[in-house]
Motif scaffolding. Structure first.
Motif, PDB file in Angstrom:
ATOM      1  N   GLU A 194       2.222   8.208   6.916  1.00 15.29           N
ATOM      2  CA  GLU A 194       2.449   9.665   7.030  1.00 15.29           C
ATOM      3  C   GLU A 194       1.752  10.413   5.895  1.00 15.29           C
ATOM      4  O   GLU A 194       1.069  11.416   6.117  1.00 15.29           O
ATOM      5  N   GLN A 195       1.932   9.929   4.671  1.00 11.13           N
ATOM      6  CA  GLN A 195       1.281  10.558   3.516  1.00 11.13           C
ATOM      7  C   GLN A 195      -0.243  10.508   3.657  1.00 11.13           C
ATOM      8  O   GLN A 195      -0.945  11.470   3.332  1.00 11.13           O
TER       9      GLN A 195
ATOM     10  N   ALA B  31      -8.548  15.521   2.079  1.00  4.94           N
ATOM     11  CA  ALA B  31      -8.858  14.465   1.105  1.00  4.94           C
ATOM     12  C   ALA B  31     -10.116  13.715   1.533  1.00  4.94           C
ATOM     13  O   ALA B  31     -10.364  13.527   2.723  1.00  4.94           O
ATOM     14  N   ASP B  32     -10.911  13.294   0.547  1.00  6.28           N
ATOM     15  CA  ASP B  32     -12.139  12.537   0.828  1.00  6.28           C
ATOM     16  C   ASP B  32     -11.905  11.033   0.798  1.00  6.28           C
ATOM     17  O   ASP B  32     -12.656  10.269   1.391  1.00  6.28           O
ATOM     18  N   TYR B  33     -10.896  10.606   0.041  1.00  8.91           N
ATOM     19  CA  TYR B  33     -10.539   9.186   0.012  1.00  8.91           C
ATOM     20  C   TYR B  33      -9.082   9.083  -0.409  1.00  8.91           C
ATOM     21  O   TYR B  33      -8.493  10.034  -0.927  1.00  8.91           O
ATOM     22  N   LEU B  34      -8.508   7.893  -0.194  1.00  3.98           N
ATOM     23  CA  LEU B  34      -7.107   7.636  -0.551  1.00  3.98           C
ATOM     24  C   LEU B  34      -7.023   6.477  -1.539  1.00  3.98           C
ATOM     25  O   LEU B  34      -7.764   5.500  -1.425  1.00  3.98           O
ATOM     26  N   GLY B  35      -6.101   6.598  -2.489  1.00  2.00           N
ATOM     27  CA  GLY B  35      -5.743   5.472  -3.345  1.00  2.00           C
ATOM     28  C   GLY B  35      -4.393   4.965  -2.882  1.00  2.00           C
ATOM     29  O   GLY B  35      -3.412   5.708  -2.890  1.00  2.00           O
ATOM     30  N   VAL B  36      -4.329   3.719  -2.441  1.00  5.00           N
ATOM     31  CA  VAL B  36      -3.091   3.182  -1.859  1.00  5.00           C
ATOM     32  C   VAL B  36      -2.550   2.040  -2.722  1.00  5.00           C
ATOM     33  O   VAL B  36      -3.248   1.075  -3.009  1.00  5.00           O
ATOM     34  N   GLY B  37      -1.278   2.142  -3.118  1.00 11.52           N
ATOM     35  CA  GLY B  37      -0.682   1.095  -3.931  1.00 11.52           C
ATOM     36  C   GLY B  37       0.668   1.545  -4.475  1.00 11.52           C
ATOM     37  O   GLY B  37       1.149   2.610  -4.110  1.00 11.52           O
TER      38      GLY B  37
ATOM     39  N   LYS C  25      -2.852  -2.166   5.424  1.00  8.92           N
ATOM     40  CA  LYS C  25      -3.641  -2.390   6.641  1.00  8.92           C
ATOM     41  C   LYS C  25      -3.422  -1.254   7.654  1.00  8.92           C
ATOM     42  O   LYS C  25      -4.368  -0.739   8.245  1.00  8.92           O
ATOM     43  N   GLU C  26      -2.165  -0.862   7.817  1.00  4.99           N
ATOM     44  CA  GLU C  26      -1.830   0.223   8.762  1.00  4.99           C
ATOM     45  C   GLU C  26      -2.470   1.545   8.340  1.00  4.99           C
ATOM     46  O   GLU C  26      -2.975   2.300   9.172  1.00  4.99           O
ATOM     47  N   ILE C  27      -2.445   1.818   7.030  1.00  2.89           N
ATOM     48  CA  ILE C  27      -3.068   3.054   6.524  1.00  2.89           C
ATOM     49  C   ILE C  27      -4.580   3.030   6.782  1.00  2.89           C
ATOM     50  O   ILE C  27      -5.145   4.020   7.255  1.00  2.89           O
TER      51      ILE C  27
ATOM     52  N   GLU D 192      -6.458 -11.901  -1.752  1.00  6.04           N
ATOM     53  CA  GLU D 192      -5.290 -11.719  -0.879  1.00  6.04           C
ATOM     54  C   GLU D 192      -5.375 -10.427  -0.061  1.00  6.04           C
ATOM     55  O   GLU D 192      -4.654 -10.255   0.912  1.00  6.04           O
ATOM     56  N   LEU D 193      -6.250  -9.514  -0.483  1.00  9.48           N
ATOM     57  CA  LEU D 193      -6.401  -8.234   0.233  1.00  9.48           C
ATOM     58  C   LEU D 193      -7.452  -8.307   1.345  1.00  9.48           C
ATOM     59  O   LEU D 193      -7.663  -7.335   2.069  1.00  9.48           O
ATOM     60  N   THR D 194      -8.099  -9.450   1.475  1.00 12.57           N
ATOM     61  CA  THR D 194      -9.109  -9.612   2.524  1.00 12.57           C
ATOM     62  C   THR D 194      -8.491  -9.365   3.902  1.00 12.57           C
ATOM     63  O   THR D 194      -7.405  -9.864   4.200  1.00 12.57           O
ATOM     64  N   GLY D 195      -9.175  -8.575   4.709  1.00 14.40           N
ATOM     65  CA  GLY D 195      -8.690  -8.293   6.059  1.00 14.40           C
ATOM     66  C   GLY D 195      -7.795  -7.077   6.155  1.00 14.40           C
ATOM     67  O   GLY D 195      -7.400  -6.672   7.247  1.00 14.40           O
ATOM     68  N   CYS D 196      -7.463  -6.465   5.018  1.00 10.26           N
ATOM     69  CA  CYS D 196      -6.594  -5.273   5.036  1.00 10.26           C
ATOM     70  C   CYS D 196      -7.365  -4.007   5.430  1.00 10.26           C
ATOM     71  O   CYS D 196      -6.765  -3.012   5.818  1.00 10.26           O
ATOM     72  N   GLY D 197      -8.682  -4.046   5.263  1.00  9.32           N
ATOM     73  CA  GLY D 197      -9.488  -2.875   5.651  1.00  9.32           C
ATOM     74  C   GLY D 197      -9.843  -1.941   4.514  1.00  9.32           C
ATOM     75  O   GLY D 197     -10.483  -0.909   4.727  1.00  9.32           O
TER      76      GLY D 197
END
Length: 213
Positions: free
Chosen positions: A116-117, A126-132, A152-154, A175-180
């Motif tokens: 949602e965020q 926004a031009d990009y997102l920082g997710v964490g 991955k969903e984001i 470990e983040l491989t495949g998350c996009g």
């Protein structure tokens, strides 16, 4: 200025906690030599005048290495020194308000922890997102973890680039491989290392491998 996904491969966030007698300028130059592709100047404790001076010096350095410079939170300083953009958190100004202040050609990054965020930030320009935080982190004590499934969903939900942040090291980035995600954002994994340049070089390689999957 649109933010290209390859600009976010290795996103470094400054921290003067590990200066150890060096200047921030010297450490940032080492990081840029090592292959940092995007730099966020984050100053929590400098007063406005010193922040401005530091920002001008770092901006000139980033220009030399052709790397975008983003100011953390401080829209006024970003505007004053004509930085490439600004990064704001959820509790800061909305991306749309920042865009009004900075103009159409600047990069605006927004922190997001939920789909949602993320969608709201995208809708507001926004031009990009920082997710964490995607892993536990010591540099931001109030950061709550975001599961890799949510990351991955984001990434699937938005059209803008996403950078994963929080506790990322060369040992866990795989470990983040495949998350996009389009890249990784790091602080201590670069700036707390004895050899900043080689740490950056290795992390960039790890990030590129993660993105390729």
């Amino acid at each position: 200025m649109n933010c290209k996904s390859e600009d976010l491969r290795l996103y470094a966030i400054t921290d003067r906690h590990w200066l150890n007698g060096e200047t921030l300028y010297q450490q940032v130059e080492k990081a840029l030599k090592g292959g940092v592709t995007f730099l966020q100047l984050r100053e929590k404790n400098l007063d406005e005048e010193d922040f401005m001076k530091e920002a001008r010096k770092i901006k000139a350095l980033c220009k030399k290495y052709k790397v975008p410079l983003i100011i953390n939170d401080n829209v006024e300083i970003a505007r004053e020194i004509d930085a490439d953009g600004v990064h704001v958190g959820q509790s800061d100004m909305e991306a749309g308000d920042v865009r009004d202040r900075l103009g159409p050609d600047k990069i605006i990054g927004v922190s997001a922890r939920t789909v949602e965020q993320a969608l709201l930030a995208q809708a507001h320009g926004a031009d990009y997102l920082g997710v964490g935080a995607v892993f536990s982190t010591s540099t931001k004590s109030d950061a709550k973890n975001v599961s890799h499934e949510t990351l991955k969903e984001i990434c699937k939900a938005v059209r803008i680039p996403v950078v994963a942040i929080g506790g990322i090291t060369r040992d866990n980035v795989k470990e983040l491989t495949g998350c996009g995600a389009d890249g990784i954002a790091v602080i201590s994994a670069v700036f707390a290392q004895q050899d900043i340049e080689s740490a950056a070089r290795e992390l960039k390689k790890c990030s590129e491998e993660m993105v390729k999957g």
